[in-house]
Design a protein around this motif. Structure first.
Motif, short mmCIF file in Angstrom:
data_model
loop_
_atom_site.label_atom_id
_atom_site.label_comp_id
_atom_site.label_asym_id
_atom_site.label_seq_id
_atom_site.Cartn_x
_atom_site.Cartn_y
_atom_site.Cartn_z
N GLN A 77 -1.89 4.67 -11.14
CA GLN A 77 -2.81 3.74 -10.59
C GLN A 77 -3.43 2.54 -11.22
O GLN A 77 -3.80 2.72 -12.54
N PRO A 106 0.91 -1.34 -0.04
CA PRO A 106 -0.07 -0.02 -0.07
C PRO A 106 0.86 1.06 -0.03
O PRO A 106 0.44 2.44 -0.60
N ASN A 107 1.91 1.15 0.72
CA ASN A 107 3.06 2.47 0.88
C ASN A 107 4.18 2.21 -0.20
O ASN A 107 4.56 0.93 -0.50
N GLN A 123 -1.30 2.72 -2.69
CA GLN A 123 -2.62 3.37 -2.62
C GLN A 123 -2.48 4.82 -3.00
O GLN A 123 -1.18 5.48 -2.86
N ASN A 157 -9.31 9.00 -5.41
CA ASN A 157 -8.42 9.38 -4.44
C ASN A 157 -7.06 10.15 -5.40
O ASN A 157 -6.01 9.67 -5.11
N GLY A 194 -8.89 4.23 -7.12
CA GLY A 194 -7.69 5.21 -7.86
C GLY A 194 -8.21 6.53 -8.53
O GLY A 194 -7.51 7.39 -8.82
#
Length: 334
Positions: free
Chosen positions: A266, A223-224, A253, A296, A293
């Motif tokens: 994304q 995610p990061n 993310q 955000n 995606g």
């Protein structure tokens, strides 16, 4: 000895010649006329050449791929010892908030992915005409962008991309799970290889205006982000700030956390459940519009990965149909 540089404008006219004297001694002295004096060991690291001012400088773009030609000669008196001819383009490519800008003008990327598929040879073709034809077809469908999936193409590809006005994203040859956990380091030999490959690609591709974007690999993170990928992005920026860089293609993310990048890519991939009666699926529009995606999108420029991806089941008839269309049945690499 003398080094002479003659530059031809895209309109066919020649600019004033630039010359310098080169002394191949241990402490070489390079006298660059109209550009100051530089000292080096027979190497000219930087040499400022004037191409004109304002509107007289031709800008390279996807709609008008204007190319200069440089002829570089190394001479000893009247004797020409060596000669090199290369094309190059003048352009800027940057982000302005969420917008990508080419020469200060907003540009929308309409692209496809190139996965290094060469069924007739089994390896990338070294033929500029092959890629020119490929880009003519792509441009006829409205494309101006291509992403190289986990590879970088040979020199004829880039020469053709320059001439065709294609905006290209290259990538490190890398699709692994070494960077999924941000608190775990990748193996030292992996980092060493990726660093060397990054430096080599930036050095070999620097003159190509079509090379505008670069990713550190495909679908690499959780995610990061990962600090070692962030370090590669920073290294690339320091080496060549005329391109845009991102930590990976597809994963991570948004909004981004712990990630370094000039833009983000994304993923909008979606695979339906298997149905033996349906060979081809399309992503419903509502799934695309409800994707996190899209909801955000960060304050940086954003590209989409696997948008409206076609999911084709591996049935024997569909495989054979593809092979025939691709010419694989005529290949020597069966």
């Amino acid at each position: 000895m003398q080094l002479h540089v003659d530059i031809q404008h895209p309109d066919g006219t020649w600019l004033d010649r630039s010359s310098c004297n080169v002394n191949l001694s241990v402490q070489a002295h390079v006298d660059i006329s109209s550009a100051g004096v530089t000292e080096s060991n027979a190497l000219i690291d930087q040499w400022r050449l004037e191409l004109g001012t304002g509107n007289s400088i031709a800008r390279w773009s996807d709609e008008s791929p204007e190319l200069y030609k440089a002829v570089i000669r190394l001479c000893n008196g009247e004797q020409e010892l060596d000669r090199l001819e290369q094309s190059f383009g003048v352009r800027s490519f940057a982000t302005n908030g969420k917008q990508l800008e080419l020469n200060g003008t907003p540009v929308y990327l309409r692209g496809y992915v190139d996965c290094c598929i060469f069924p007739l040879t089994g390896y990338p073709v070294w033929d500029k005409e092959h890629y020119l034809q490929q880009f003519r077809i792509a441009r006829s469908y409205g494309f101006n962008h291509v992403r190289l999936h986990g590879w970088s193409a040979p020199e004829p590809f880039w020469e053709a991309a320059d001439e065709a006005g294609m905006l290209v994203q290259a990538e490190l040859p890398h699709w692994s799970r070494f960077f999924e956990l941000s608190d775990q380091s990748a193996p030292a030999e992996v980092l060493s290889y990726l660093t060397q490959e990054l430096d080599g690609l930036l050095q070999s591709l620097h003159r190509h205006p079509s090379f505008v974007m670069f990713s550190m690999g495909n679908e690499l993170i959780g995610p990061n982000g990962h600090p070692e990928l962030n370090a590669l992005v920073s290294r690339a920026r320091d080496t060549d700030p005329t391109r845009l860089y991102t930590d990976n293609t597809g994963f991570g993310q948004l909004p981004a956390q712990g990630r370094e990048g000039d833009y983000y890519i994304q993923s909008l991939n979606w695979h339906p459940r298997w149905n033996p009666h349906i060979l081809l699926y399309r992503i419903p529009r509502w799934i695309i519009m409800q994707s996190p995606g899209l909801r955000n999108i960060p304050s940086l420029g954003t590209s989409m990965h696997n948008t409206r991806c076609m999911c084709v089941l591996k049935s024997e008839p569909s495989i054979r149909a593809y092979c025939i269309l691709a010419g694989y049945d005529r290949s020597k690499n069966r």
